[in-house]
Design an enzyme around this catalytic site. Structure first.
Site, mmCIF file in Angstrom:
data_model
loop_
_atom_site.group_PDB
_atom_site.id
_atom_site.type_symbol
_atom_site.label_atom_id
_atom_site.label_comp_id
_atom_site.label_asym_id
_atom_site.label_seq_id
_atom_site.Cartn_x
_atom_site.Cartn_y
_atom_site.Cartn_z
ATOM 1 N N LYS A 99 -3.133 25.957 -39.018
ATOM 2 C CA LYS A 99 -2.355 25.064 -38.153
ATOM 3 C C LYS A 99 -1.695 23.923 -38.923
ATOM 4 O O LYS A 99 -0.625 23.442 -38.543
ATOM 5 C CB LYS A 99 -3.250 24.498 -37.048
ATOM 6 C CG LYS A 99 -3.772 25.530 -36.060
ATOM 7 C CD LYS A 99 -2.663 26.046 -35.164
ATOM 8 C CE LYS A 99 -3.198 26.981 -34.082
ATOM 9 N NZ LYS A 99 -2.105 27.650 -33.357
ATOM 10 N N GLU A 121 -0.494 19.878 -27.611
ATOM 11 C CA GLU A 121 -1.477 20.544 -26.770
ATOM 12 C C GLU A 121 -2.458 21.209 -27.718
ATOM 13 O O GLU A 121 -2.107 21.514 -28.858
ATOM 14 C CB GLU A 121 -0.785 21.602 -25.891
ATOM 15 C CG GLU A 121 -0.517 22.953 -26.578
ATOM 16 C CD GLU A 121 0.466 22.887 -27.739
ATOM 17 O OE1 GLU A 121 1.271 21.952 -27.764
ATOM 18 O OE2 GLU A 121 0.399 23.764 -28.618
ATOM 19 N N SER A 386 -7.485 33.283 -40.319
ATOM 20 C CA SER A 386 -6.682 32.109 -39.955
ATOM 21 C C SER A 386 -7.450 30.798 -39.927
ATOM 22 O O SER A 386 -6.863 29.730 -40.084
ATOM 23 C CB SER A 386 -6.019 32.346 -38.600
ATOM 24 O OG SER A 386 -6.999 32.681 -37.642
#
Lengths: 405, 266
Positions: A99, A121, A386
């Site tokens: 991210k 969010e 990830s």
């Protein structure tokens, strides 16, 4: 453009209105159109601006720890009966997931555009933490919308965001998860659009977000390409990634789209597709409009958005990025789904075989490989790991207690 | 659409401003919706806007979100709302507009949607998450039957406003605040000026209606001086939230609409 690109047109999508084939676009209140135009214009500039790209690259390496390793997981390969498995270690990036690639890019842009405040969010909290981190680094105000249910199951990330100086705003409407947190973030943006940048965490939302977030995440695939050629000497046969909104997947897939590499996106089947309690819009949904773009969705016969279900908060979302819908219809990427139980088994396997605790989200990609292991016996497989699983330890402990282990 | 254009033409002749009232269809239930529409009309509403409840109403504040949730919990669907419109049409010739987020309409099928709502007696559609660039197909299908009412906001640039007005029909829904629906004690100070500017730019191509945040008779009077219509929603929905469609509720609703009407006509 090479011949393959001419044939598929993949390298040219999205068009200027943000359409990937039939999917994408901009389905938002009029109030936001000017801000999206401003953002798209700024992005077109920074996308080709060498100074911006150099600065971003600098932060990604000195601050985020890129490039992340591509690790050959021999014991895992042996356990699953797959010839070779390579893990792209996004779990080793700063804040513990991919991210950060996106939030560094968006925060740098916001700063250059003169926006003083970031909103985001978050589902699992990883994007919230990554946004809070970039905001702290660049001295921006930060508020993160998070569903009440996710606040409960991802308490550690809430604490991390607070430590980083961000304000976490609980969302109590609807399913109290990512979908509702996104609604609330959009409402905030509609109200404060003048001085606020909305840092969307995945390849979803109105144009230019699916394009912009994809480009910021492409670094995963670009690095993987260099690394696999270096380590293995040729491109992999397969790439696997989990798909919620789909940013880590598009990031690792995109630089390989024109190559002879098979790709598999793994959605969350929750308690099973047939149970109805899942988060697999590509496997079991229909096209529709949610959060600003047209894409596959979980919805009722009446066009109401259905609540998604997954043990993984980061995949617990009824929509998916429009580019995935496009790649699905084109047949370029195969989308499959695995259940909560399959993901949990894969998570435990990786812990014991390799000494790596993956995020529940990433465990879906591992489980995808496990489920197709028979056809992968002679294949070279890359899995995008990830994120790391520290944030999920409490969920796992509670589950084991319930199961009486 | 003819009904809608006629409403505005007649009001203009009388030198009056239109009062557009919004309630959520199916709140507290669809049968009550028929009665509530009659109440609104009897109290002086010129145009009634029925909200199609949606699971994710991202342009709406807490009041209309809650109304949506109540309506959906009652099993309200677009199909049932269309049937309800037919029932309402047996009782009143008031102009009726459906306000719906795009997904329920898209999922219903645009061609079938236009045919069904037109036959039921709907005059226009407001789709808050369908900006100009995405609405071409719906506008083409609606053609002369339904008004596809465009929205403009304080953030809309001038050139874009011209395009929006040129493509739109029915009236221009001007969003008075940069934000979501819901009552506000104070409207933007420059609102009157903004409305005058917008009015000038429209140059008579469409009537101008102002909505979002208008709840009191005082606000109605002030805003009404600078627009052809005002839209009131949350303030009415809030009464229904408290009172349902009870006799007391209908009386309170009627009282509020009459007060708005009076302020608008004064």
């Amino acid at each position: 453009m090479n011949k393959a690109e001419e044939k598929t047109g993949r390298a040219t999508v999205p068009d200027e209105r943000g359409y990937f084939g039939a999917y994408g676009g901009r389905f938002v209140p009029e109030t936001l159109i000017a801000a999206l135009d401003e953002l798209a214009e700024a992005y077109e500039l920074y996308r080709y601006d060498q100074a911006f790209q150099e600065e971003l690259k600098g932060w990604l390496s000195s601050y985020c720890g890129r490039p992340t390793a591509l690790y050959r997981a021999k014991r895992l390969a042996l356990e699953l009966g797959v010839k070779e498995i390579y893990l792209k270690r996004e779990d080793l990036a700063h804040t513990g997931a991919h991210k950060i690639n996106n939030t560094m890019g968006q925060a740098l842009m916001a700063r250059r555009m003169g926006k003083k405040r970031l909103i985001a969010e978050t589902g699992a909290g990883q994007h919230g933490v990554a946004t809070a981190t970039a905001a702290a680094l660049f001295g921006l105000e930060c508020e993160v919308y998070m569903g009440e249910k996710d606040i409960e199951r991802q308490a550690m990330n809430v604490y991390r965001m607070n430590l980083l100086g961000a304000k976490v705003i609980p969302v109590t409407s609807g399913s109290r998860t990512l979908k509702d947190a996104t609604n609330e973030a959009i409402r905030d943006w509609v109200t404060n659009v003048g001085h606020t940048h909305y840092s969307i965490g995945s390849v979803v939302g109105p144009h230019p977000y699916p394009l912009m977030v994809r480009d910021f995440q492409r670094i995963i695939g670009l690095e993987t390409r260099t690394q696999i050629l270096e380590i293995h000497g040729s491109l992999p046969d397969y790439i696997f990634a989990c798909v919620g909104g789909g940013s880590n997947a598009i990031g690792v897939f995109h630089p390989f789209l024109e190559d002879d590499v098979k790709m598999v996106g793994v959605e969350a089947a929750g308690s099973g597709i047939e149970s109805g309690a899942h988060s697999a819009p590509l496997c079991a949904g229909e096209p529709g409009v949610l959060h600003g773009s047209l894409s596959y969705l979980l919805q009722t016969d009446d066009g109401q958005i259905e609540e998604a279900h997954s043990i993984s908060a980061g995949l617990d979302y009824p929509g998916v990025g429009p580019e995935h819908s496009f790649l699905n219809d084109q047949g370029r990427v195969e989308y499959i789904s695995v259940t909560d139980d399959q993901a949990l088994a894969a998570l435990r396997l990786l812990c014991r075989a390799e000494g790596i605790i993956p995020a529940l989200e990433s465990a879906h990609a591992l489980a995808g490989v496990a489920s197709l292991a028979k056809q992968l016996k002679e294949q070279i497989v890359v899995i995008n790991l990830s994120g790391r699983g520290d944030k999920d330890v409490a969920t796992l402990a509670a589950l084991e207690e319930k199961e009486g282990k | 659409m003819l009904r809608l254009n006629r409403s505005f033409a007649e009001l203009k002749k009388q030198g009056r401003k239109a009062l557009i009232t919004f309630i959520t269809a199916g709140d507290p239930d669809l049968e009550a919706t028929c009665d509530l529409v009659e109440t609104l009309v009897a109290a002086g509403a010129d145009i009634v806007e029925l909200g199609v409840p949606f699971s994710d109403p991202l342009a709406d504040g807490p009041t209309i979100q809650a109304a949506s949730t109540r309506a959906l919990a009652q099993g309200t669907t677009l199909k049932k709302i269309i049937a309800t419109v037919k029932e309402i049409r047996r009782r009143t010739e008031v102009s009726l507009i459906l306000m719906s987020y795009y997904n329920p309409l898209y999922h219903y099928g645009l061609e079938k949607l236009v045919r069904d709502v037109y036959e039921a007696g709907v005059d226009g559609l407001i789709v808050p998450d369908l900006p100009l660039e995405e609405s071409a197909e719906l506008r083409r299908l609606a053609a002369e039957k339904l008004a596809i009412i465009p929205l403009a906001a304080p953030t809309t640039p001038d050139g874009r406003l011209t395009d929006i007005v040129a493509a739109g029909s029915g009236f221009l829904y001007y969003v008075t605040v940069t934000g979501i629906t819901g009552t506000r004690t104070k409207l933007p100070e420059a609102l009157s000026h903004s409305l005058d500017q917008v009015k000038k730019k429209i140059s008579g191509k469409l009537p101008l209606a102002a909505g979002f945040g208008i709840s009191t008779p005082e606000q109605a009077r002030t805003v009404g001086k600078h627009a052809d219509a005002i839209i009131v929603g949350s303030a009415l929905v809030e009464i229904i939230a408290r009172q349902g469609a009870s006799k007391a509720g209908r009386q309170e609703l009627s009282g509020r609409v009459k007060a708005l009407r009076l302020a608008l006509d004064s």
